[in-house]
Design a protein around this motif. Sequence first.
Motif, PDB file in Angstrom:
ATOM      1  N   LEU A  78       0.974  -1.340   0.136  1.00  0.00           N
ATOM      2  CA  LEU A  78      -0.031   0.031  -0.078  1.00  0.00           C
ATOM      3  C   LEU A  78       0.995   1.268   0.047  1.00  0.00           C
ATOM      4  O   LEU A  78       0.491   2.323  -0.835  1.00  0.00           O
ATOM      5  CB  LEU A  78      -0.871  -0.010   1.100  1.00  0.00           C
ATOM      6  CG  LEU A  78      -1.935   1.107   1.460  1.00  0.00           C
ATOM      7  CD1 LEU A  78      -2.583   1.248   0.030  1.00  0.00           C
ATOM      8  CD2 LEU A  78      -2.743   0.968   2.660  1.00  0.00           C
TER       9      LEU A  78
ATOM     10  N   THR B 121       2.356   1.865  -3.552  1.00  0.00           N
ATOM     11  CA  THR B 121       1.634   2.180  -4.383  1.00  0.00           C
ATOM     12  C   THR B 121       1.143   3.556  -4.315  1.00  0.00           C
ATOM     13  O   THR B 121       1.015   4.391  -5.144  1.00  0.00           O
ATOM     14  CB  THR B 121       0.363   1.315  -4.185  1.00  0.00           C
ATOM     15  OG1 THR B 121       0.519  -0.095  -4.583  1.00  0.00           O
ATOM     16  CG2 THR B 121      -0.744   1.791  -5.235  1.00  0.00           C
TER      17      THR B 121
ATOM     18  N   THR C 132      -4.663  -3.875   1.380  1.00  0.00           N
ATOM     19  CA  THR C 132      -4.237  -3.234   0.004  1.00  0.00           C
ATOM     20  C   THR C 132      -4.956  -3.623  -1.181  1.00  0.00           C
ATOM     21  O   THR C 132      -5.092  -2.528  -1.960  1.00  0.00           O
ATOM     22  CB  THR C 132      -2.670  -4.068  -0.339  1.00  0.00           C
ATOM     23  OG1 THR C 132      -1.934  -3.039  -1.272  1.00  0.00           O
ATOM     24  CG2 THR C 132      -2.868  -5.377  -0.654  1.00  0.00           C
TER      25      THR C 132
ATOM     26  N   SER D   2      -5.316  -0.121  -2.626  1.00  0.00           N
ATOM     27  CA  SER D   2      -4.456   0.186  -3.477  1.00  0.00           C
ATOM     28  C   SER D   2      -5.191   0.312  -5.067  1.00  0.00           C
ATOM     29  O   SER D   2      -4.612   0.847  -5.955  1.00  0.00           O
ATOM     30  CB  SER D   2      -3.402  -0.773  -3.521  1.00  0.00           C
ATOM     31  OG  SER D   2      -2.299  -0.882  -2.541  1.00  0.00           O
TER      32      SER D   2
ATOM     33  N   GLN E 146      -2.054  -1.897 -11.210  1.00  0.00           N
ATOM     34  CA  GLN E 146      -0.546  -1.185 -11.123  1.00  0.00           C
ATOM     35  C   GLN E 146      -0.102  -0.505 -12.659  1.00  0.00           C
ATOM     36  O   GLN E 146      -0.869  -0.663 -13.400  1.00  0.00           O
ATOM     37  CB  GLN E 146       0.294  -2.474 -10.392  1.00  0.00           C
ATOM     38  CG  GLN E 146       0.244  -3.010  -9.429  1.00  0.00           C
ATOM     39  CD  GLN E 146       1.253  -4.002  -8.757  1.00  0.00           C
ATOM     40  OE1 GLN E 146       0.969  -4.252  -7.744  1.00  0.00           O
ATOM     41  NE2 GLN E 146       2.104  -4.527  -9.426  1.00  0.00           N
TER      42      GLN E 146
END
Length: 516
Positions: free
Chosen positions: A111, A114, A162, A166, A466
């Motif tokens: 986290l 990110t 997360t 995230s 991501q």
Amino acid sequence: MSVASVIPASRIDSLTRLIRSTTGETRTTITPLTGEDVARIPLSSIDDVETAFDTARVAQERWARTPVSSRSQALLRLHDLVLEHTDELLDLIQVESGKSRAHAFDEVAHLALTARYYARRLRRQVRPSRRNGVLPGLTSVHVNQVPKGVVGIISPWNYPLTMALSDGLPALAAGNAVVLKPDSQSPLIALAGVELLRRAGVPADVWQVVSGPGSVVGTAIIERADYICFTGSTATGTTVAKQAAERLVNYSLELGGKNPMIVLPGADVERAAAGAVTGAFSSAGQLCVSIERLYVHDSVYEQFRDAFVRRVQAISIGASLDSDTDMGSLISQAQVETVTKHVDDAVANGATVLTGGRARPDLGPFFYEPTVLEGVTEAAECFAEETFGPLVSLYRYGTVEEAVALANGGDYGLNASIFGPVAEARRIAPRIKAGTVNINEGFSATFGSVDAPMGGMRSSGVGRRQGHEGLLRYTEPQSVAVQRALPVGGPSFVSAKLYSRLMTVGLKALRRTPRA
């Protein structure tokens, strides 16, 4: 361990107040470590979901106008707050999910990574990009990244911090608002993350939280969101996709996996065995990228098997909140039953248990030993079905071609691992049908590299989290063209016939120019 000594009632009350709920109804959660009650979680109604989206839509318009620099600073402050509150976050993760402290820290680190990544890359990722116009010198084109609006996030129990936060950070960074439904088994840690987000400077209305069963609250989110982000099983993900498609709303889905690891001839056997332990038994195997199939070359099979089993037998399991155990608990009795069923079925179909193979109620209600099987046949359920627990099967292979075919077997394609000489592993990687491939690592190298996209092929999902891709999924590309001097269709004083001839000459000339 007493839950009250770890999470005071006043703290639970402050967290649960973050949920939008007017029903007066609650659901009691338990800790997998001991089976003790943890909290009474307020349940949201469909009307609560409606209000959350109405509030978020108003807030999103203001948030989208917030300078990019201010959004970046909020994410950097979140990064600092997450690290400052590591101990409390680890306690909450362990109490709600049952995982060991080391595996809980993976979530905190991910986290923070990110938040820092999108804070530092945001300006570059969302700024308008220049493209070639139809008439060089006369047409200029820029592409804007316009936020989708309100993103609905339905997060899982296995990585409850997360995965709840995230996936939403790039959505926020791009100017969207978020309505989050954390999993009903592990909502407190998600709420603690949202609390830190607000302390970091994100307006409360920009990130709303609702709670309840997926069949009610999850469906209500899908019916209202401008984009859906779901992490969970392939079966549920298919349903989410169908519901979103009916509204022509886009989505990203990270779903199941039956992830393979290939040990090549020439691999460092001890390193491969250690990597397989981490890849297979982190979070008790309850993660989508966990290794469940081990394909080992004949030349090193016995050596690897012995080294791997020896390391698995050394894994310590228990309910400690300290860092003195290697592996924690499964999340529920249902998970214990799935693992038990897969082991018993494999043995009934000819497999051998090399180590493990037993539930451990003496340690806690949902503990199961890390288990290694050999001789699993195609008749066994665990041959192709995801177990999502501390169970891995060993297989021999003779040629690399055979190993690739075995690794690509089945319907999934989320993660894969290759241990061996790097040059050879790199040549093999593009042939593996998986969204991420780790060389001389189980899954952490790609999962931790937040600049790299992560997601599944085939039945393992749609879209990527991501990296640049993880932010752009939350935006609509908008092309804006400025035409100067002459219209694209030609000036009024030139006939259509003449203009078409002139354009033909021009297009032929452009064909001969070097590529940009």
